[in-house]
Design a protein around this motif. Structure first.
Motif, short mmCIF file in Angstrom:
data_model
loop_
_atom_site.label_atom_id
_atom_site.label_comp_id
_atom_site.label_asym_id
_atom_site.label_seq_id
_atom_site.Cartn_x
_atom_site.Cartn_y
_atom_site.Cartn_z
N ALA A 109 0.83 -1.21 0.00
CA ALA A 109 0.00 0.00 0.00
C ALA A 109 0.86 1.25 0.00
CB ALA A 109 -0.94 -0.01 1.20
N LEU A 110 1.94 1.24 0.78
CA LEU A 110 2.82 2.40 0.82
C LEU A 110 3.52 2.62 -0.51
CD1 LEU A 110 4.47 1.88 4.33
CD2 LEU A 110 2.82 3.65 3.71
N GLN A 111 3.91 1.55 -1.16
CA GLN A 111 4.57 1.66 -2.46
C GLN A 111 3.62 2.25 -3.49
OE1 GLN A 111 7.83 1.16 -3.10
NE2 GLN A 111 7.45 1.91 -5.17
N LYS A 112 2.38 1.82 -3.45
CA LYS A 112 1.38 2.36 -4.38
C LYS A 112 1.16 3.84 -4.12
CE LYS A 112 -3.38 1.73 -5.97
NZ LYS A 112 -4.64 0.93 -5.82
N GLU A 113 1.11 4.22 -2.87
CA GLU A 113 0.93 5.63 -2.51
C GLU A 113 2.12 6.45 -2.98
OE1 GLU A 113 0.27 8.37 1.50
OE2 GLU A 113 0.05 6.20 1.62
#
Length: 355
Positions: free
Chosen positions: A145-149
């Motif tokens: 999720a952090l990478q996508k953000e």
């Protein structure tokens, strides 16, 4: 991540002195309430609207207890600290030139207690529980999720650089991570700083100990958006309550939650309903029985403001006599915000331990 030190019992027992309540025992504690959340906790009812409705024949009775012959009462037994503003409770402690739930909540608390009351308000518009208000035990979202953000944030900056011929640096993963919990930490800092400095901020309270007495949470709109926020709200809310109690060294601190209600008289649906149900689910957590209560705010709707909002530009003169903002801010209705604040106060009294 730097953790704020807990407000230990020694801090809660700091001795101050009070001049305006000379008849009372100076050892009586100041009852402290924290009011936290996003824009609706900031307060969005225009002061100009309160001024009108406080004198208009059809609405003045609803504001009469907040006024005297000189105008709006400035209470000498209820005080408020809201970011860079502080003083006796009266109108105007919302967003600039506006008022929020603190007015009626503080009035209910002031009328209930013989001891003085202090409200500490920490609210910032647009801050979700999923991200900025995320409490320590919720940790960070998954690396995926952090990478996508991060990728989305870098894309936005790249596009803006190309559009505006700029050369702004791209966000890093540290930038993304640092935002999580930032408002939680800022909220705790507000509480700490107020405890440290309240005899300077409020000379009338000098000589009295502080007693952390309750917490009011009015938030949720920004958690309707995103891939994960609505579905995680209940778990994040439960952890938030537990973390607040731990960090403030107040294991059974009464907690009132104002559930999303911008739908008003129209049934909630979709993500709004999902977040509201997550908030109301705190009433079913066994460990929270008798010390946490979520209440509906849609049932308190100002029906006249609802009636006049559609096409408000076409009847602006009539509209500005009942509302001052959009539906996501409860129409900026002074009546609706006051009803919510009073409901918060009455619910808090239900949760307070009997002495």
């Amino acid at each position: 991540m730097t953790r704020l030190p807990r407000l230990c019992p020694a801090l809660l027992a700091i001795c101050l002195s009070a001049s305006f309540l000379a008849a009372a025992d100076p050892a009586d504690p100041v009852k402290v309430f924290i009011l936290a959340g996003q824009s609706n906790m900031e307060g969005k009812a225009a002061n100009a609207l309160l001024e009108h409705q406080a004198t208009a024949p059809e609405t003045k009775a609803q504001f009469a207890h907040l006024r005297d012959q000189q105008g709006w009462i400035e209470r000498d037994d209820v005080f408020i600290k809201y970011l860079n503003r502080s003083g006796p409770l009266t109108i105007g402690y919302g967003s600039p030139n506006k008022t929020g739930v603190e007015l009626e909540f503080g009035t209910v608390m002031g009328d209930h207690f013989d001891e003085p009351v202090l409200l500490i308000k920490a609210a910032w518009g647009g801050h979700s529980l999923y991200q900025k208000f995320r409490s320590p035990s919720s940790g960070l979202p998954s690396e995926e999720a952090l990478q996508k953000e991060l990728e989305q944030a870098q894309k936005r900056v790249t596009q803006n650089n190309e559009k505006r011929n700029r050369n702004d640096p791209l966000p890093t993963m540290d930038d993304i991570r640092s935002v999580y919990g930032s408002s939680y930490r800022a909220m705790m800092q507000e509480v700490q700083e107020t405890f440290d400095n309240y005899e300077t901020l409020f000379p009338a309270l000098k000589g009295r100990p502080l007693q952390l007495t309750g917490f009011v949470w009015f938030q949720g709109f920004n958690d309707m958006f995103g891939d994960h926020a609505p579905g995680e709200y209940a778990a994040n809310m439960e952890r938030f309550i537990n973390d607040v109690r731990k960090d403030l060294d107040a294991p059974n601190l009464p907690f009132v939650i104002g559930a999303l209600g911008q739908n008003g008289s129209t049934p909630a649906k979709g993500a709004m309903l999902q977040v509201r149900e997550a908030q109301m689910a705190m009433n079913d957590v066994p460990a929270f029985a008798g010390n946490v209560k979520a209440i509906r705010t849609d049932v308190l709707a100002d029906k006249e403001a609802e009636r006049l909002f559609p096409g408000w530009r076409d009847h602006f003169e009539a509209w500005q006599k009942v509302g001052s903002d959009r539906p996501y801010h409860y129409l900026g209705s002074a009546i609706w915000f006051n009803r919510i604040g009073r409901a918060f106060g009455e619910t808090m009294i239900e949760l307070l331990p009997t002495e």
